[in-house]
Scaffold this active site. Sequence first.
Site, PDB file in Angstrom:
ATOM      1  N   LEU A 154    -141.896   1.585  66.853  1.00  0.00           N
ATOM      2  CA  LEU A 154    -141.555   0.354  66.125  1.00  0.00           C
ATOM      3  C   LEU A 154    -140.050   0.088  66.119  1.00  0.00           C
ATOM      4  O   LEU A 154    -139.600  -0.975  65.702  1.00  0.00           O
ATOM      5  CB  LEU A 154    -142.087   0.410  64.689  1.00  0.00           C
ATOM      6  CG  LEU A 154    -143.620   0.456  64.574  1.00  0.00           C
ATOM      7  CD1 LEU A 154    -144.045   0.471  63.115  1.00  0.00           C
ATOM      8  CD2 LEU A 154    -144.270  -0.714  65.300  1.00  0.00           C
ATOM      9  N   ARG A 155    -139.278   1.056  66.550  1.00  0.00           N
ATOM     10  CA  ARG A 155    -137.826   0.909  66.794  1.00  0.00           C
ATOM     11  C   ARG A 155    -136.962   0.708  65.562  1.00  0.00           C
ATOM     12  O   ARG A 155    -135.768   0.480  65.686  1.00  0.00           O
ATOM     13  CB  ARG A 155    -137.555  -0.248  67.788  1.00  0.00           C
ATOM     14  CG  ARG A 155    -138.295  -0.159  69.109  1.00  0.00           C
ATOM     15  CD  ARG A 155    -137.908   1.034  69.903  1.00  0.00           C
ATOM     16  NE  ARG A 155    -138.447   0.995  71.265  1.00  0.00           N
ATOM     17  CZ  ARG A 155    -138.690   2.086  71.980  1.00  0.00           C
ATOM     18  NH1 ARG A 155    -138.459   3.277  71.496  1.00  0.00           N
ATOM     19  NH2 ARG A 155    -139.171   1.992  73.192  1.00  0.00           N
ATOM     20  N   ASN A 186    -138.499   8.597  67.298  1.00  0.00           N
ATOM     21  CA  ASN A 186    -137.245   8.470  68.054  1.00  0.00           C
ATOM     22  C   ASN A 186    -136.516   7.166  67.730  1.00  0.00           C
ATOM     23  O   ASN A 186    -136.273   6.315  68.577  1.00  0.00           O
ATOM     24  CB  ASN A 186    -137.473   8.628  69.561  1.00  0.00           C
ATOM     25  CG  ASN A 186    -138.492   7.661  70.119  1.00  0.00           C
ATOM     26  OD1 ASN A 186    -139.252   7.044  69.368  1.00  0.00           O
ATOM     27  ND2 ASN A 186    -138.510   7.510  71.423  1.00  0.00           N
ATOM     28  N   ASP A 224    -148.856   3.720  73.276  1.00  0.00           N
ATOM     29  CA  ASP A 224    -147.459   4.032  73.600  1.00  0.00           C
ATOM     30  C   ASP A 224    -146.659   2.728  73.692  1.00  0.00           C
ATOM     31  O   ASP A 224    -145.823   2.565  74.581  1.00  0.00           O
ATOM     32  CB  ASP A 224    -147.331   4.856  74.888  1.00  0.00           C
ATOM     33  CG  ASP A 224    -145.953   5.496  75.020  1.00  0.00           C
ATOM     34  OD1 ASP A 224    -145.114   5.331  74.114  1.00  0.00           O
ATOM     35  OD2 ASP A 224    -145.704   6.162  76.043  1.00  0.00           O
ATOM     36  N   ASP A 277    -141.532  12.997  70.506  1.00  0.00           N
ATOM     37  CA  ASP A 277    -141.883  12.117  71.622  1.00  0.00           C
ATOM     38  C   ASP A 277    -140.677  11.432  72.254  1.00  0.00           C
ATOM     39  O   ASP A 277    -139.767  10.974  71.567  1.00  0.00           O
ATOM     40  CB  ASP A 277    -142.869  11.044  71.153  1.00  0.00           C
ATOM     41  CG  ASP A 277    -143.285  10.167  72.319  1.00  0.00           C
ATOM     42  OD1 ASP A 277    -143.835  10.719  73.270  1.00  0.00           O
ATOM     43  OD2 ASP A 277    -143.003   8.954  72.285  1.00  0.00           O
TER      44      ASP A 277
END
Lengths: 303, 430
Positions: B64-65, B95, B306, B153
Site C-alpha cells: 500500500l506504500r 517495506n 502482490d 518481503d
Amino acid sequence: MKHLLGLRDLSKEEILKILNLAKDMKLILKSETKKTPHLQGYSVVTLFYENSTRTRTSFELAAKFMSANTTSISVATSSVQKGESLLDTVRTLEALKTDVLIVRHSVSGAAHFIAKNCSFSVINAGDGMNEHPTQALLDMFTIRERLGKLEKLKIAIIGDILHSRVARSNIWGLKKFENEVTVYGPRTLLPPFIDKFVNVASSLEEAVCNKDVVIDLRIQLERQKRGLISSKYEYYEFFGLNEDISKFISKDTLIMHPGPVNRGVEISSEIMNLPNCTIEEQVTNGIAVRMAVLYLCTRKEVN
Amino acid sequence: MILIKNANIINGSTKDTQKADILIVDDKIEKIAPDIEIENPGLKIIDATGKYVFPSFTDIHCHLREPGFEYKEDIKSGSLSAAAGGFTTICCMPNTNPPIDNRAIVAYVKYRAKEVSPIEVLPVGAITKGLNGEELSEIGFMKQEGIVAISDDGKCVMNANLMRNALLYAKDFSIPVISHCEDTNLSEGGQINLGLVSTVLGLRGIPREAESVIVARDILLAKETKAHLHITHVSTKESIELIRMAKEWGVNVTCDTCPHYISLTEEEVMGFNTNAKVNPPLRTEEDVEALIEAIKDGVIDCIATDHAPHHKDEKNVEFNLAPSGTVGFETAFAVLYTFLVKKKGLDVSKLVELLNINPRRILNLKPNMIEENQKANLVIVDPNREWEVKEEDIVSKSKNSIFLGKKLFSFVETVIYEGKILKKDGEMEC
C-alpha cells in the site's frame, strides 16, 4: 527507415540496402574532398553515456562528411551529472531541434526507450548487452567486400558472447543470410539457449577450423573480478587467438575484431599483423556504413 | 437493506451452486432463500441473474506504500483499488518508509486504515529491524498491535541462522513467516528471467535457482523448527516440486503464487516493457504449466496479488532503472477466471478456495462465507463480460499494470463489505 535500433528487427532487404549504399559512400571517402551535401541542414547529435573513440568519431566524421550540423554531448560534462533523467535529456534534445540522435548507453533497450519517447531518428551506437547494429553492418560490409559474398559462409564468433552487443547484432544480421554461425568462449560467458540460434563449438580448435571468418570479441577485464574468468593470462592461453591456435586458422580466413583490442589477452600481435586480419579496414568501412545509415534515416520519402 | 435476486452463490466448500435470493440487513446476511419478497421503501434490489456471487476476497500479499511512498499509492487509494477488485481483506507488506518494523508503525497503519479505508487492512510486520536482515523486530509487540504475519518481503533474509530464529520466534506468537525467496548472490544485477529472452535482449538474467535454493533452505528450516512457513509469489517449477515434497514430508508449509505467474511468460518483456518487470521475474511456459498443475492438486494454497504500485515516471525509464512490480487487485479475479476456469477448465469454486478460504486459514482469520447470520461480505461477478485492461479505468493511483492492453473475461461488478455497497454495476460507490 526512421530509426536503426538493431538488426534483429531489420529485414534482409533493408540490410542489403544499407550495405549497397555504403559501397557508394566508400567512394566519397576515397575522394580528396570527402564532402557531400546529403545531410545539409540536418542536426545530428551524438550522446554517449559510455566511453568510445572509434564509434563516436566514426559517426561524427560520417555526419560531417555529409555536411550535417553536428554536436556531441559528453555525459561527463552534461546535465546528466546534475541528475537529469534520460527522458528529460531526450525532451531537451527534441526542443533543440535534433533530427538524428546517435546514442550509446550502458543499459540494454535504452535506444528503444528513447525511440518510444521522441519524434527524431535514433541510431543505436550500442545499448548495454543488447545490440550494436552499425558494428555488425560494418563487419558484414567488410566480409562482403573481402570475400565477394555475404551468404552461406562459415563464421565463428569467439569470446564473451554473454555480454557482447557486437555478437548479438552479428548473429541476428548474419543469420538472415543463411550463414553458419558458431560461437565459442568460456561457459561462464555463453548465454543460455544460445544453441537455439547458433552452433556452439566444444573447443577453440573446432571453432576456428575451416571457417571463412573468425570474429574475435573484446574481453572486459572487470569480468575477472566478477568471477566469470580467472585471469587474463589463463584466458589468453585457453580462449585467446594465440600462436598455438593460429595453426588451425587458414590464411584465407578473415580475422576480425571490433576493437579496441587487448593485445595478448584475446588476440596476439602476430595475428593482428596478418594480411587476413581486417581490424583497421573495419574502422574505415565503419564510416561508410554510418554515412549510409545516416542518409537513410534522414530520407523522409523513405520514412 | 439490500436484496440480491437470483444469485448463483458459490461458497467454494461445495461444487454445487446454490440459486437463491440474499437479503442483507445492516451488516449481516439475514436470509438466503428462493424468491424473497419484501416491502421496504429503503430496499436496494440488485439483480444477479446469470452472475456469480462469491464471498469477497482476501489478499495475503500487497503493497500500500504508506507511509513513505504515498505518491505511488496510499492506504486509501490502495484500499479502493482492492475494493474494485473484490478484495475486502488485504495484508500490506512492511517495506514502507519507515518500514513496519515496530508497534508504532503498525498502530499508524491500523489507525489510518480505520480512518480512510472502506475495507479491512491487516499489516504484515517486518521480520528484521529496518528490513536489514540483521536483528529480529519486536514481533510480539507488533502482534499485540495487530500484525497477522511477518515478512521482509522485497528482500530475502539471507542469514540462514536469523531465518531459523525468526521461524522459532514467530511460533510463540502463532503467526506465519512469509518468505520472499531470493538468493541475492545469484540474482544480483539481474533484470528478468535468465533464459531465452535475456539472451535475445541482452538483459542480465536472474537464474531460477535464485528462488528455489532459498525455498529448499527455508523448507529445511521449517521442518526442523516446525514453524509455519508461507512461501510467497512462487514462480518456478523447481520451487513447486520442493514445496510438494515438503508437504509430503509433513512440513508446516503453505504457499501462494500471483495471477501474472500463471498467465504470462518472460516473452512479455520483449520490446523492453518495464510493466512486465516483476520480482521474481516472469518465467517460462513450463513454469506456468507447473504452477497451474500445482493449483489443481492443492500444492499452491492461495493466490496473492502482490499488488505493487509504482509511479508512471518510475516505470518510464531505461529497463535497468525501472522498479519491479505491477498493480494487481483489479485484474486478479478476471485473470484467474480467464486462465484457470475458461482456458484450463477449473471449477469456479476453486477460485473461492484460492482467494478466500485458504488465505484466511493461513492467516488464522475467521472464515468468510455467504451464510445466514454471517457478515455480508460478497462480490457479484459477471462471468461473460469481456473487457480490455486500460490505464484510464484503473482505480489505483498507479497504472503500471502488466495486463495493460490484454483482454480478460469476467468482471467484478458489485462488491459489498459488511453490508455496505463499495462498488455497484462496475461503478465505485465509496
